[in-house]
Write an enzyme that holds these catalytic residues in place. Sequence first.
Site, PDB file in Angstrom:
ATOM      1  N   LYS A 135       0.845  -1.192   0.000  1.00 53.08           N
ATOM      2  CA  LYS A 135       0.000   0.000   0.000  1.00 53.08           C
ATOM      3  C   LYS A 135       0.886   1.250   0.000  1.00 53.08           C
ATOM      4  O   LYS A 135       1.996   1.169   0.526  1.00 53.08           O
ATOM      5  CB  LYS A 135      -0.951   0.037   1.189  1.00 53.08           C
ATOM      6  CG  LYS A 135      -0.427  -0.402   2.545  1.00 53.08           C
ATOM      7  CD  LYS A 135       0.697   0.273   3.210  1.00 53.08           C
ATOM      8  CE  LYS A 135       0.721   1.704   3.532  1.00 53.08           C
ATOM      9  NZ  LYS A 135       1.944   2.148   4.263  1.00 53.08           N
ATOM     10  N   TYR A 219      -4.642   3.777   6.228  1.00 47.24           N
ATOM     11  CA  TYR A 219      -5.165   2.823   7.219  1.00 47.24           C
ATOM     12  C   TYR A 219      -6.446   3.366   7.857  1.00 47.24           C
ATOM     13  O   TYR A 219      -7.375   2.611   8.156  1.00 47.24           O
ATOM     14  CB  TYR A 219      -4.140   2.580   8.331  1.00 47.24           C
ATOM     15  CG  TYR A 219      -2.946   1.763   7.930  1.00 47.24           C
ATOM     16  CD1 TYR A 219      -2.963   0.374   8.030  1.00 47.24           C
ATOM     17  CD2 TYR A 219      -1.778   2.357   7.476  1.00 47.24           C
ATOM     18  CE1 TYR A 219      -1.861  -0.386   7.678  1.00 47.24           C
ATOM     19  CE2 TYR A 219      -0.668   1.617   7.120  1.00 47.24           C
ATOM     20  CZ  TYR A 219      -0.713   0.237   7.226  1.00 47.24           C
ATOM     21  OH  TYR A 219       0.380  -0.503   6.868  1.00 47.24           O
TER      22      TYR A 219
END
Length: 362
Positions: A135, A219
Amino acid sequence: MKYTRRKFIATLGTGSALLMLPSVPGFSKPIFSGDKKLSIALVGLGNYATNQLAPALQETSLCYLNGIVTGTPAKIDKWKQQYNIPDKNIYNYDNFDNIANNESIDVVYVVLPNSMHYEFVIRAAKAGKHVFCEKPMGLSVNECEEMIAVCKKAGVRLFVGYRLHTEPHHQVAMKFRDEGKTGIMYVQSEFGFKIGDPTQWRLRKALAGGGSMMDLGIYAIQAARYSIGEEPLSVTAQEYKTDYKKFSEVDETISWQMEFPGRHVSNSYTSYTTPANRLYISTENRWFNLFPAFNYHGNHGSTNRGELILPDINQQAVQMNTFSKCILDNLESDASGEEGLRDLKVIEAIYKSVESGNKVKV
Ligand code: NDP
């Protein structure tokens, strides 16, 4: 219920929840069968690959470390010796495309600085390898869409390293809404830490694409999205800067609010200056608090009914086992390229809102 760590990895690695997921259209047959384990090549031997992924690959049952791609020749000997990697499975960034001729590598795991994900995912797909990508998946919606399209065309699977999808506390967060169905949900999600070395790539826009938002804010976006179980309609975001020199190229601190179709709302925060690490979900009559929320180990949850005692797993091992299971048994994944794309849609809207000062549609 008591779990040993290894047993829990094995159980989750062949995840019963996954077996419920449908198979992937266009991938009608399992690609491998029997006892075959997938062979993985890590691309970019930095901190995450060295200290988390490679050790985790010693604990996985459905995949194993068998190749490396590095731009630093000095790293090769240590990796070769420590992990018994054959010379024919060692590449650099220039000769990487030759991996297409190497049948002993099934999966390429891209663990490079953010701006390099796009190029190496596409090169891996064109080489006919399944791809795990860290990510943020890409730096923009356009990049993510192209990465997905190229993988589809090449007939390979694409997964994003969302390690928390397999973490027991986060799995509770994903289901928490089911018990509090009525009324509006409120989610607060925040992740930040104080970043050190001012010369690192995370502070260079060309390599990182953005600052705390790209690295940690993602996140908080993820947590809000999977806790509420809907895609945000709009975001309103504010940026704060205290160190204009260190953060001359990227964002330091951003807070943002998201509105969801079911009238649910989230309030989130990310920072490279102020530590923050929490997920809080409130429904009409229940609450769930996870603090810390986003660590590799030691996340701690409580609810209005008391403390949550859940196993502390090896997130990276379970993640890679789960992705491997999806490839081997042709199952859908909740950490696919499409999921990576959804986050980039939100991130782009957040940056637009920071710039304009307005609410922006996602
Ligand atoms: P590091 O800086 O520690 O490692 C990156 C590696 O990429 C380097 O060691 C180097 O490997 C290679 N590289 C190639 N070109 C460059 C360049 N121009 N500048 C710097 N490095 C380069 O980063 P991390 O390992 O912390 O992060 C890598 C990726 O993993 C990021 O996308 C990050 O977001 C993600 N990540 C995900 C985590 C998670 O929990 N899911 C946690 C930490 C990171 P070599 O010398 O072998 O060429």
